[in-house]
Motif scaffolding. Structure first.
Motif: not given
Length: 153
Positions: A75-83, A138-144
């Motif tokens: 998982p990564t975070t895109d420019a819009d803050g979405r995972t 938007d998801l914060s922290g470590e996301v799996k």
């Protein structure tokens, strides 16, 4: 072949996750300060998002379980803050098939943060194809990310 969407989510998932986001904002207080109705509402919203994703897969007629044929990148975070997470579907059949997969996003403790459905369309026989699952908020922290369910049709 049944119709399918290339969108990541349905309107119901978006509405449900908006409710979850509001409830989660409130839950940033200490546990003693959180009304039980807010906690209950957040749990209900998560269940609803997962149910909506499951319903979307249930609408696919003639689908075959393909969870083992779908894999995920990191998982990564895109420019819009979405995972986002790259989804790879492997078609081991002798004809072109499409895949629909429910992707669950979880925090480091395994708590469900979001659920979405991604379609990887028209994968040639014996080939792989990629798609991208994107969280609905938007998801914060470590996301799996995990493949909760997948169908080949």
């Amino acid at each position: 072949m049944p119709g399918h969407r290339t969108r990541w989510t349905t309107t119901a998932i978006l509405t449900t996750t908006s409710t979850m986001a509001a409830a989660l904002t409130l839950t940033s207080c200490s546990e003693d300060d959180i009304p039980s109705s807010v906690t209950s509402q957040a749990a209900s919203a998560f269940a609803s998002a997962t149910a909506e994703a499951g319903d979307r897969l249930d609408d696919i007629k003639g689908g075959i379980d393909a969870k083992d044929a779908v894999s995920l990148g990191d998982p990564t975070t895109d420019a819009d803050g979405r995972t986002t997470v790259e989804v790879t579907a492997e078609n081991t059949t002798d004809s072109t098939k499409s895949f629909a997969a429910q992707i669950n996003f979880r925090d480091k403790d395994g708590n469900l943060l979001d659920a979405t459905v991604v379609t990887v369309s028209d994968v040639a026989a014996g080939k792989t194809a990629k798609g991208t699952a994107r969280s609905t908020r938007d998801l914060s922290g470590e996301v799996k990310a995990e493949v909760a369910r997948a169908l080949r049709y």
